[in-house]
Write a protein that holds these residues in place. Structure first.
Motif, PDB file in Angstrom:
ATOM      1  N   LYS A 155      19.683  -2.567 -20.949  1.00 39.89           N
ATOM      2  CA  LYS A 155      20.167  -1.871 -22.255  1.00 39.89           C
ATOM      3  C   LYS A 155      21.713  -1.332 -22.059  1.00 39.89           C
ATOM      4  O   LYS A 155      22.021  -0.689 -22.739  1.00 39.89           O
ATOM      5  N   ALA A 156      22.412  -1.785 -21.281  1.00 41.64           N
ATOM      6  CA  ALA A 156      23.935  -1.347 -21.178  1.00 41.64           C
ATOM      7  C   ALA A 156      24.744  -1.890 -21.849  1.00 41.64           C
ATOM      8  O   ALA A 156      25.612  -1.149 -22.550  1.00 41.64           O
ATOM      9  N   PHE A 157      24.383  -3.094 -22.562  1.00 41.36           N
ATOM     10  CA  PHE A 157      25.244  -3.776 -23.640  1.00 41.36           C
ATOM     11  C   PHE A 157      24.542  -3.384 -25.024  1.00 41.36           C
ATOM     12  O   PHE A 157      23.248  -3.674 -25.162  1.00 41.36           O
ATOM     13  N   PRO A 158      25.298  -3.510 -26.112  1.00 39.85           N
ATOM     14  CA  PRO A 158      26.781  -3.386 -25.965  1.00 39.85           C
ATOM     15  C   PRO A 158      27.260  -2.168 -25.714  1.00 39.85           C
ATOM     16  O   PRO A 158      26.606  -1.091 -25.658  1.00 39.85           O
ATOM     17  N   THR A 159      28.601  -2.000 -24.869  1.00 45.11           N
ATOM     18  CA  THR A 159      29.129  -0.860 -24.324  1.00 45.11           C
ATOM     19  C   THR A 159      29.512  -0.153 -25.677  1.00 45.11           C
ATOM     20  O   THR A 159      29.849  -0.517 -26.803  1.00 45.11           O
ATOM     21  N   PRO A 160      29.880   1.121 -25.439  1.00 42.70           N
ATOM     22  CA  PRO A 160      30.695   1.984 -26.469  1.00 42.70           C
ATOM     23  C   PRO A 160      31.989   1.707 -26.658  1.00 42.70           C
ATOM     24  O   PRO A 160      32.804   2.202 -27.550  1.00 42.70           O
ATOM     25  N   PHE A 161      32.764   0.826 -26.028  1.00 39.85           N
ATOM     26  CA  PHE A 161      34.174   0.491 -26.018  1.00 39.85           C
ATOM     27  C   PHE A 161      34.259  -0.087 -27.386  1.00 39.85           C
ATOM     28  O   PHE A 161      33.785  -0.959 -27.888  1.00 39.85           O
ATOM     29  N   CYS A 162      35.626   0.022 -27.868  1.00 43.28           N
ATOM     30  CA  CYS A 162      36.127  -0.507 -29.047  1.00 43.28           C
ATOM     31  C   CYS A 162      36.544  -2.056 -28.670  1.00 43.28           C
ATOM     32  O   CYS A 162      36.859  -2.237 -27.582  1.00 43.28           O
ATOM     33  N   ALA A 163      36.771  -3.020 -29.681  1.00 40.85           N
ATOM     34  CA  ALA A 163      37.330  -4.217 -29.637  1.00 40.85           C
ATOM     35  C   ALA A 163      38.730  -4.125 -28.892  1.00 40.85           C
ATOM     36  O   ALA A 163      39.249  -3.470 -29.571  1.00 40.85           O
ATOM     37  N   GLY A 164      38.776  -4.942 -28.006  1.00 41.32           N
ATOM     38  CA  GLY A 164      40.073  -4.881 -27.283  1.00 41.32           C
ATOM     39  C   GLY A 164      40.347  -3.774 -26.221  1.00 41.32           C
ATOM     40  O   GLY A 164      41.549  -3.787 -25.705  1.00 41.32           O
ATOM     41  N   CYS A 165      39.341  -2.915 -26.127  1.00 41.93           N
ATOM     42  CA  CYS A 165      39.690  -1.808 -25.030  1.00 41.93           C
ATOM     43  C   CYS A 165      39.436  -2.393 -23.614  1.00 41.93           C
ATOM     44  O   CYS A 165      38.597  -3.192 -23.290  1.00 41.93           O
ATOM     45  N   GLY A 166      40.688  -2.261 -22.762  1.00 43.00           N
ATOM     46  CA  GLY A 166      40.595  -2.699 -21.395  1.00 43.00           C
ATOM     47  C   GLY A 166      39.591  -2.230 -20.675  1.00 43.00           C
ATOM     48  O   GLY A 166      39.467  -2.562 -19.417  1.00 43.00           O
ATOM     49  N   HIS A 167      39.117  -0.877 -20.856  1.00 41.57           N
ATOM     50  CA  HIS A 167      38.043  -0.340 -19.993  1.00 41.57           C
ATOM     51  C   HIS A 167      36.856  -1.145 -19.728  1.00 41.57           C
ATOM     52  O   HIS A 167      36.353  -1.307 -18.368  1.00 41.57           O
ATOM     53  N   GLY A 168      36.631  -2.042 -20.417  1.00 40.73           N
ATOM     54  CA  GLY A 168      35.306  -3.092 -20.293  1.00 40.73           C
ATOM     55  C   GLY A 168      35.901  -4.269 -19.146  1.00 40.73           C
ATOM     56  O   GLY A 168      35.150  -4.473 -18.257  1.00 40.73           O
ATOM     57  N   ILE A 169      37.212  -4.450 -19.207  1.00 37.39           N
ATOM     58  CA  ILE A 169      37.625  -5.316 -18.175  1.00 37.39           C
ATOM     59  C   ILE A 169      37.725  -4.715 -16.685  1.00 37.39           C
ATOM     60  O   ILE A 169      37.188  -5.161 -15.534  1.00 37.39           O
ATOM     61  N   LEU A 170      37.992  -3.437 -16.802  1.00 35.76           N
ATOM     62  CA  LEU A 170      38.159  -2.804 -15.674  1.00 35.76           C
ATOM     63  C   LEU A 170      36.667  -2.448 -14.954  1.00 35.76           C
ATOM     64  O   LEU A 170      36.298  -2.650 -13.827  1.00 35.76           O
ATOM     65  N   MET A 171      35.619  -2.224 -15.794  1.00 41.12           N
ATOM     66  CA  MET A 171      34.253  -2.138 -15.555  1.00 41.12           C
ATOM     67  C   MET A 171      33.531  -3.498 -14.808  1.00 41.12           C
ATOM     68  O   MET A 171      33.104  -3.246 -14.036  1.00 41.12           O
ATOM     69  N   GLY A 172      34.138  -4.484 -15.206  1.00 39.28           N
ATOM     70  CA  GLY A 172      33.908  -5.646 -14.465  1.00 39.28           C
ATOM     71  C   GLY A 172      34.317  -5.879 -13.429  1.00 39.28           C
ATOM     72  O   GLY A 172      33.662  -6.314 -12.300  1.00 39.28           O
ATOM     73  N   ALA A 173      35.775  -5.530 -13.303  1.00 34.94           N
ATOM     74  CA  ALA A 173      36.391  -5.679 -12.027  1.00 34.94           C
ATOM     75  C   ALA A 173      35.810  -5.125 -10.903  1.00 34.94           C
ATOM     76  O   ALA A 173      35.853  -5.377  -9.698  1.00 34.94           O
ATOM     77  N   ILE A 174      35.492  -3.713 -11.261  1.00 29.83           N
ATOM     78  CA  ILE A 174      34.862  -2.898 -10.124  1.00 29.83           C
ATOM     79  C   ILE A 174      33.691  -3.488  -9.753  1.00 29.83           C
ATOM     80  O   ILE A 174      33.611  -3.578  -8.390  1.00 29.83           O
TER      81      ILE A 174
END
Ligand SMILES: Cc1ncc(C[n+]2csc(CCOP(=O)(O)OP(=O)(O)O)c2C)c(N)n1
Ligand SMILES: [Mg+2]
Length: 256
Positions: free
Chosen positions: A16-35
């Motif tokens: 149930k992690a998805f969808p995340t609360p991040f707005c469309a285009g928020c870079g935090h999701g990219i960082l979340m995946g990179a980590i």
């Protein structure tokens, strides 16, 4: 299964992690995946990691998404909580993830003193140049002249150069990348996680909702393009004049 792929990192996220609360285009999701990609490539035991985050959009990167121990603590205090956790259980790899407000504004004192003491923690600051979650107020990393909800005619104050601040305070691994520079970002997260001592990673992130739309970068793609255009490596920066560097951000490893 290949390490670091999307299929391979799904094992680290909670059901149930998805969808995340991040707005469309928020870079935090990219960082979340990179980590997670860095952790997967290093083949770390995820259950031996503890993630600590404060309040803010960046605080949601680990919590509630990462499927291991996460401490979601008060705004500005994740480095202090992480210090206590590390002292109590030195076997844990303790990673702090927070925003520029969380880590560098209200949490600035904890940051510089943890760096000075070279505590064995990794701190990753998702720097979107703004208080994203609370309505787009100015932060200590907002560039001069940028418009925010509290500086509607432009920020009159100079920003911190966060990576250099933490390097000057005594951190023994310091780097800055952006969510556009994903491959060097993952490589740097891997180094930070393996480093013994205080490691700090400043990650320039995109916030079209609160920063971009006030500063002529309303689209996610436009914000990523500006990161691509405005970041220069430390090596390239040595060849540029002060005037050429004026509007650029230097990326790379400052202490390694
Ligand atoms: C002690 C305290 N002060 C202020 C707040 C309000 N507050 C919550 S998040 C936040 C700023 C968030 O900005 P940042 O840390 O940069 O994260 P972002 O949302 O931009 O990722 C503020 C001021 C709070 N929750 N607690
Ligand atoms: Mg922020």
């Amino acid at each position: 299964m290949n390490r670091g792929t999307t299929a391979s990192i799904l094992q680290y996220v909670r059901p149930k992690a998805f969808p995340t609360p991040f707005c469309a285009g928020c870079g935090h999701g990219i960082l979340m995946g990179a980590i997670l990609r860095a952790i997967d490539q290093l083949e770390l035991d995820f259950s031996r990691l503890l993630f600590v985050s404060g309040i803010g959009c960046a605080g949601w990167i680990p919590s509630p998404h990462y499927n291991t121990d996460t401490l979601h603590v008060t705004h500005g205090r994740p480095v202090a909580f992480a210090t206590g956790a590390k002292l109590f259980n030195p076997e844990l790899t303790v990673v702090v993830i927070g925003g520029d407000g969380d880590i560098a504004s209200i949490g600035g004192n904890h940051l510089i003193h943890a760096a000075r003491r070279n505590i064995n923690l990794t701190v990753i600051c998702a720097n979107n140049l703004i208080y994203g979650m609370t309505g787009g107020q100015v932060t200590p990393t907002t560039p001069r002249a940028a418009r925010t909800s509290t500086t509607p005619t432009g920020n009159p104050e100079p920003p911190f150069d966060l990576a250099r601040l933490v390097a000057a305070a005594g951190a023994t691994y310091v780097a800055r990348y952006s969510v556009w520079h994903v491959r060097p970002l993952i490589a740097s997260i891997k180094k930070a996680l393996q480093h013994t001592g205080f490691s700090f990673l400043e990650v320039l992130s995109t916030c079209p909702t609160q920063f971009g739309r006030r500063n002529e970068q309303p689209t996610p793609a436009g914000m990523l393009r500006s990161l691509k255009q405005n970041c220069v490596t430390i090596q390239r920066a040595r060849e540029l004049s002060a005037a050429e560097l004026a509007r650029k951000t230097i990326i790379g490893e400052f202490v390694s």
